[in-house]
Scaffold this motif. Sequence first.
Motif, PDB file in Angstrom:
ATOM      1  N   ASP A 295       0.829  -1.208   0.000  1.00 23.20           N
ATOM      2  CA  ASP A 295       0.000   0.000   0.000  1.00 23.20           C
ATOM      3  C   ASP A 295       0.871   1.269   0.000  1.00 23.20           C
ATOM      4  O   ASP A 295       1.536   1.578   0.987  1.00 23.20           O
ATOM      5  CB  ASP A 295      -0.962   0.008   1.196  1.00 23.20           C
ATOM      6  CG  ASP A 295      -2.071   1.058   0.992  1.00 23.20           C
ATOM      7  OD1 ASP A 295      -2.130   1.644  -0.101  1.00 23.20           O
ATOM      8  OD2 ASP A 295      -2.864   1.256   1.928  1.00 23.20           O
ATOM      9  N   GLU A 296       0.794   1.984  -1.139  1.00 24.96           N
ATOM     10  CA  GLU A 296       1.597   3.181  -1.346  1.00 24.96           C
ATOM     11  C   GLU A 296       3.065   2.895  -1.053  1.00 24.96           C
ATOM     12  O   GLU A 296       3.752   3.632  -0.330  1.00 24.96           O
ATOM     13  CB  GLU A 296       1.094   4.353  -0.494  1.00 24.96           C
ATOM     14  CG  GLU A 296      -0.310   4.794  -0.850  1.00 24.96           C
ATOM     15  CD  GLU A 296      -0.767   5.999  -0.059  1.00 24.96           C
ATOM     16  OE1 GLU A 296       0.079   6.607   0.645  1.00 24.96           O
ATOM     17  OE2 GLU A 296      -1.960   6.344  -0.125  1.00 24.96           O
TER      18      GLU A 296
ATOM     19  N   GLY B 203       1.520  -0.337  -5.666  1.00 26.97           N
ATOM     20  CA  GLY B 203       0.660  -0.800  -4.585  1.00 26.97           C
ATOM     21  C   GLY B 203       1.361  -1.837  -3.730  1.00 26.97           C
ATOM     22  O   GLY B 203       1.244  -1.833  -2.496  1.00 26.97           O
TER      23      GLY B 203
ATOM     24  N   ARG C  12      -0.113  -3.891  -8.873  1.00 27.91           N
ATOM     25  CA  ARG C  12      -1.242  -3.126  -8.356  1.00 27.91           C
ATOM     26  C   ARG C  12      -1.876  -3.860  -7.174  1.00 27.91           C
ATOM     27  O   ARG C  12      -1.601  -5.025  -6.920  1.00 27.91           O
ATOM     28  CB  ARG C  12      -2.285  -2.925  -9.451  1.00 27.91           C
ATOM     29  CG  ARG C  12      -1.746  -2.237 -10.705  1.00 27.91           C
ATOM     30  CD  ARG C  12      -2.743  -2.278 -11.831  1.00 27.91           C
ATOM     31  NE  ARG C  12      -2.969  -3.655 -12.302  1.00 27.91           N
ATOM     32  CZ  ARG C  12      -3.863  -3.995 -13.221  1.00 27.91           C
ATOM     33  NH1 ARG C  12      -4.634  -3.052 -13.763  1.00 27.91           N
ATOM     34  NH2 ARG C  12      -3.997  -5.240 -13.603  1.00 27.91           N
TER      35      ARG C  12
ATOM     36  N   LYS D 268      -5.924  -4.156  -5.011  1.00 25.91           N
ATOM     37  CA  LYS D 268      -7.349  -3.877  -5.128  1.00 25.91           C
ATOM     38  C   LYS D 268      -7.805  -2.986  -3.984  1.00 25.91           C
ATOM     39  O   LYS D 268      -7.359  -3.124  -2.849  1.00 25.91           O
ATOM     40  CB  LYS D 268      -8.143  -5.180  -5.125  1.00 25.91           C
ATOM     41  CG  LYS D 268      -7.986  -6.023  -6.375  1.00 25.91           C
ATOM     42  CD  LYS D 268      -8.887  -7.236  -6.339  1.00 25.91           C
ATOM     43  CE  LYS D 268      -8.755  -8.075  -7.615  1.00 25.91           C
ATOM     44  NZ  LYS D 268      -9.660  -9.246  -7.597  1.00 25.91           N
ATOM     45  N   ASP D 269      -8.726  -2.078  -4.339  1.00 22.63           N
ATOM     46  CA  ASP D 269      -9.299  -1.241  -3.291  1.00 22.63           C
ATOM     47  C   ASP D 269     -10.523  -1.927  -2.688  1.00 22.63           C
ATOM     48  O   ASP D 269     -10.800  -3.110  -2.967  1.00 22.63           O
ATOM     49  CB  ASP D 269      -9.654   0.137  -3.844  1.00 22.63           C
ATOM     50  CG  ASP D 269     -10.646   0.065  -5.007  1.00 22.63           C
ATOM     51  OD1 ASP D 269     -11.234  -1.019  -5.237  1.00 22.63           O
ATOM     52  OD2 ASP D 269     -10.827   1.087  -5.688  1.00 22.63           O
ATOM     53  N   SER D 270     -11.280  -1.219  -1.882  1.00 18.83           N
ATOM     54  CA  SER D 270     -12.421  -1.810  -1.188  1.00 18.83           C
ATOM     55  C   SER D 270     -13.531  -2.224  -2.138  1.00 18.83           C
ATOM     56  O   SER D 270     -14.370  -3.060  -1.809  1.00 18.83           O
ATOM     57  CB  SER D 270     -12.976  -0.815  -0.154  1.00 18.83           C
ATOM     58  OG  SER D 270     -13.336   0.402  -0.806  1.00 18.83           O
TER      59      SER D 270
ATOM     60  N   ASN E 137     -11.464  -2.768  -7.339  1.00 17.42           N
ATOM     61  CA  ASN E 137     -10.825  -2.191  -8.518  1.00 17.42           C
ATOM     62  C   ASN E 137      -9.317  -2.084  -8.279  1.00 17.42           C
ATOM     63  O   ASN E 137      -8.867  -1.790  -7.169  1.00 17.42           O
ATOM     64  CB  ASN E 137     -11.390  -0.798  -8.809  1.00 17.42           C
ATOM     65  CG  ASN E 137     -12.871  -0.840  -9.106  1.00 17.42           C
ATOM     66  OD1 ASN E 137     -13.355  -1.755  -9.771  1.00 17.42           O
ATOM     67  ND2 ASN E 137     -13.610   0.159  -8.615  1.00 17.42           N
ATOM     68  N   TYR E 138      -8.558  -2.323  -9.354  1.00 16.41           N
ATOM     69  CA  TYR E 138      -7.110  -2.224  -9.253  1.00 16.41           C
ATOM     70  C   TYR E 138      -6.695  -0.751  -9.187  1.00 16.41           C
ATOM     71  O   TYR E 138      -7.156   0.087  -9.980  1.00 16.41           O
ATOM     72  CB  TYR E 138      -6.439  -2.905 -10.452  1.00 16.41           C
ATOM     73  CG  TYR E 138      -6.418  -4.408 -10.343  1.00 16.41           C
ATOM     74  CD1 TYR E 138      -5.521  -5.052  -9.491  1.00 16.41           C
ATOM     75  CD2 TYR E 138      -7.294  -5.189 -11.091  1.00 16.41           C
ATOM     76  CE1 TYR E 138      -5.492  -6.425  -9.389  1.00 16.41           C
ATOM     77  CE2 TYR E 138      -7.279  -6.573 -11.001  1.00 16.41           C
ATOM     78  CZ  TYR E 138      -6.377  -7.181 -10.141  1.00 16.41           C
ATOM     79  OH  TYR E 138      -6.355  -8.550 -10.025  1.00 16.41           O
ATOM     80  N   THR E 139      -5.823  -0.442  -8.240  1.00 19.56           N
ATOM     81  CA  THR E 139      -5.324   0.919  -8.071  1.00 19.56           C
ATOM     82  C   THR E 139      -3.815   0.880  -7.858  1.00 19.56           C
ATOM     83  O   THR E 139      -3.222  -0.181  -7.726  1.00 19.56           O
ATOM     84  CB  THR E 139      -5.990   1.613  -6.868  1.00 19.56           C
ATOM     85  OG1 THR E 139      -5.702   0.859  -5.681  1.00 19.56           O
ATOM     86  CG2 THR E 139      -7.498   1.713  -7.054  1.00 19.56           C
ATOM     87  N   GLN E 140      -3.226   2.067  -7.792  1.00 21.35           N
ATOM     88  CA  GLN E 140      -1.806   2.246  -7.518  1.00 21.35           C
ATOM     89  C   GLN E 140      -0.927   1.480  -8.516  1.00 21.35           C
ATOM     90  O   GLN E 140      -0.171   0.579  -8.176  1.00 21.35           O
ATOM     91  CB  GLN E 140      -1.467   1.827  -6.080  1.00 21.35           C
ATOM     92  CG  GLN E 140      -2.218   2.606  -5.022  1.00 21.35           C
ATOM     93  CD  GLN E 140      -1.788   2.250  -3.622  1.00 21.35           C
ATOM     94  OE1 GLN E 140      -0.627   1.915  -3.390  1.00 21.35           O
ATOM     95  NE2 GLN E 140      -2.722   2.322  -2.664  1.00 21.35           N
TER      96      GLN E 140
END
Length: 890
Positions: free
Chosen positions: A94-95, A108, A123, A125-127, A130-133
């Motif tokens: 995470d970050e 991520g 990457r 997944k968020d809550s 969806n794939y982020t970072q």
Amino acid sequence: MRTNLFHIVLLSIFLTLGNFELQAQENPSKSISIPAAKQKDSLNLGLKDVIKPADTVKNDTIKKKKTLLEGIVKRKAKKYEKIDQKKKELTLYDEAELTYKDIELKAGIIVFNYEKDEVYAGRIKDSLGNYTQNPVFKQGQNVIEPDSIRFNTKTKKALVWNSRTQQGEFRVKAEVSKRENDSVYFMRNARFTTSENIDDPEYYFLARKIKFVPKKKVVTGFTNMVIADVPTPIALPFAYFPMSEKAVSGFVIPTFGDSAQKGYYFQNGGYYFALSDYYDLQVLGDYYTNGSYAFRFESAYAKRYNFNGRVNFRFENQINSEKGFPDYARSKQYNIQWFHAQDTKANPNSRFSASVNLGSSQYFRQSLNQANIGSSLNNNLSSSVSYSKTFQTVPLVNFSVTATHSQNTNTEEIDMTLPTVQASVDRVFPFAPKNGIKKGIIKNINFQYNFRGENRIHTTDSLFFKPGMFDTAKNGIQHSIPISTNFKVFKYFSVTAATAYNEVWYFKTIQKEFNPDSNKVETTPVNGFDAYRTYNFSSSIGTTIYGTFNFGNDKKIQAIRHVMRPSVGYTYLPSFDQYYDTYALDNTGTRYSEYTRFEEGIYGGPSNRTSNRIGMSLSNTFEAKMRDKDETKTEPKKVMLLNNLNFSTTYDVAADSLAWSPLAISGGTQFFDNKMNLNFGASLDPYAVDNSGRRIDKFNIDNGGSLFRMTSANMTINYVLSSEDGKTKGESSQQTVLNGGRTDDLFGRGTDLSDNRQSLFKKEDEKNKEKKDSEFYKLKIPWNLTMAYTLTYSNVNRENEIVGNSLMMSGNIDLTPRWKMGFSSGYDFVQKGISFTQLRFERDLLSWRMSFNWVPIAPYTNWGFFIGIKSSVLSDIKYDKRSLPDRTLR
């Protein structure tokens, strides 16, 4: 506590790793016998015995093994950091951020195996699932933004999935990328485009296989173009794209088309030479099937903090129709442009500048490669090349050398100065104190010295650059020493008194005499040095008068302020009869006339008539104080009513008739928050005219007329309106300004057919287009409108008519965030017809640009359509179709 515990455990692990490293290098223990050295008597020790080492055991020759990490690891994560000592892995979640040697990585999740020297980033997944970072991988100057990446820090090899990178103006996204080393990448199913949105571009080139060398080149296999996710038949079996950050040489693909009078053509094809970082060269040419051709050399150069400039040379050999046809004609046209500007910081004491625009008088009216009405309507071409230097002496000495050129494209007459040399010595105050204020008539006496030498050439377009152009050259040198002083009288009046000595040198004069054989007066040039000297005296007195008319603080207009600046001047110029001779007008011996041998010189000749002139002038300014609409403001608002209102005339005391000169009136003001500029002028003659229109020595009021007779008057109004309170104004293209055209669009927007990337949209529009798309656009439509009205009245010979009365308009409007429309038009009320009219349309297609220009009214009837990619690297991908106006060759 948990954080401290983590760091304690982490420290223990690294200490353990260090101990493990030493133990792994130890050999099985062996007993080594060390013979005991014979001890010497301590009382008999020498210096050598003291320095000599007692221990004879040799150093350990076993090489130490390198540590697992070859550099410092800087890391950071938002949720957690985990070290698996068994797998030799560091996990950041995470970050996550990791910096190791020259690698900067953000993602991520990052997994770093420091035993295998492998880094994985991906990457999370968020809550919402969806794939982020997305990872951002940076090494040196190369930046990649993939979905995931696996990289070996030693071999520099990597596997990248859905990598996104930018090289210059190109953006590349590949399904799978393999990095072999620092300079070679292999990609599969890669798309490259100049679109800003790499994930959803409006167009891209799809290549199945790519070899990518950063900052150097891209070599592809089978490639085809995709527009709006629709494959097109535009394809190449292979392709090569240069990717150097520096300019590179290459071919310029021409435009194909056909014309009514010259047949099919190839236009603006050639080669670009990237000669160095400081200058370049572009060679372009045109060819028409009827035999017409043209070529252009264009070069730009610059050196930071020193100078910059550009040089253009154009030549066109034009042929209309074909031999044997009645409209067959030939013409050769050329144009030379040179612009040079020196940085002000380069040398504060010397400066060199150039602004050159010369060539055939009909070039812009007949050019095959210019759709530039503003330049073709311009009746004057001018040039100036100058060098100036200031010598830091006491007093200062200024020196300059200038070459100028002025060309009337209607009469095709050319005036040049090659060169003009000027020098001047700064003002000297001989009676002023070294320290203190210069006050009084004596202390303010000052003088200076001015030198000017010129070589003037007057020729025509047909003789330009030919030996005959120098036959009529004239030259001369002028010296002047002005002496002046100023002081105050009666406290409020400022007085200026001045005298000047002038001396003129010529190297060619004339002689006039009557020739009885030809029965006419002949003028013969006389070569040799000759000079004349003159002097004059002048003085003036003036003051400033302030007047305020108060109407009360409760009124909308609280006060009007009137400022008057009256001035009276006197000029005396004696007669210099000694420089005049007489010549016979015929062979009777009774009719003679006077002349001076200097009268054809560039500075003229001395006057044989005494002049005692008294000049009077009055300037006025009117300003109002008005109550501000904003009631929170206590101070009134100042509004300019008249910027200036000027009256001036002269009276010649020595004249035997027509002593008064016409009264000149001029003024100007601004309205509507300075959006409208109004300027006017008039000439009022106190004398009457006879039936032939000649002035007579009789006042007009005594001849049955009014006090003054208006001989001429003019008025101009310029009005600029826009949706942004005058901040947005029409701006002409750069090429129009260089060609000597107007700086606005009142005569249309010029188009250089060799560069169709010129746009109606400004850089500010490009930056704010995303914001515009998100607004409800119909409530705020940007627009601007420029209007110019001129009115000219003439009554010199009792014609009493309006000789000029025209209205010109130009405007642009943004119909949508990406649709812009513009127009230029006008009406001539004297000729009773519509003047030049142009309609402009443009569509911003993100990475593409589409435009359509139409001139519907003769004689400049033409139209042009263009669609192409904005980026310079793909500027050859375009469609350009146009109909140029018919040319009448001269």
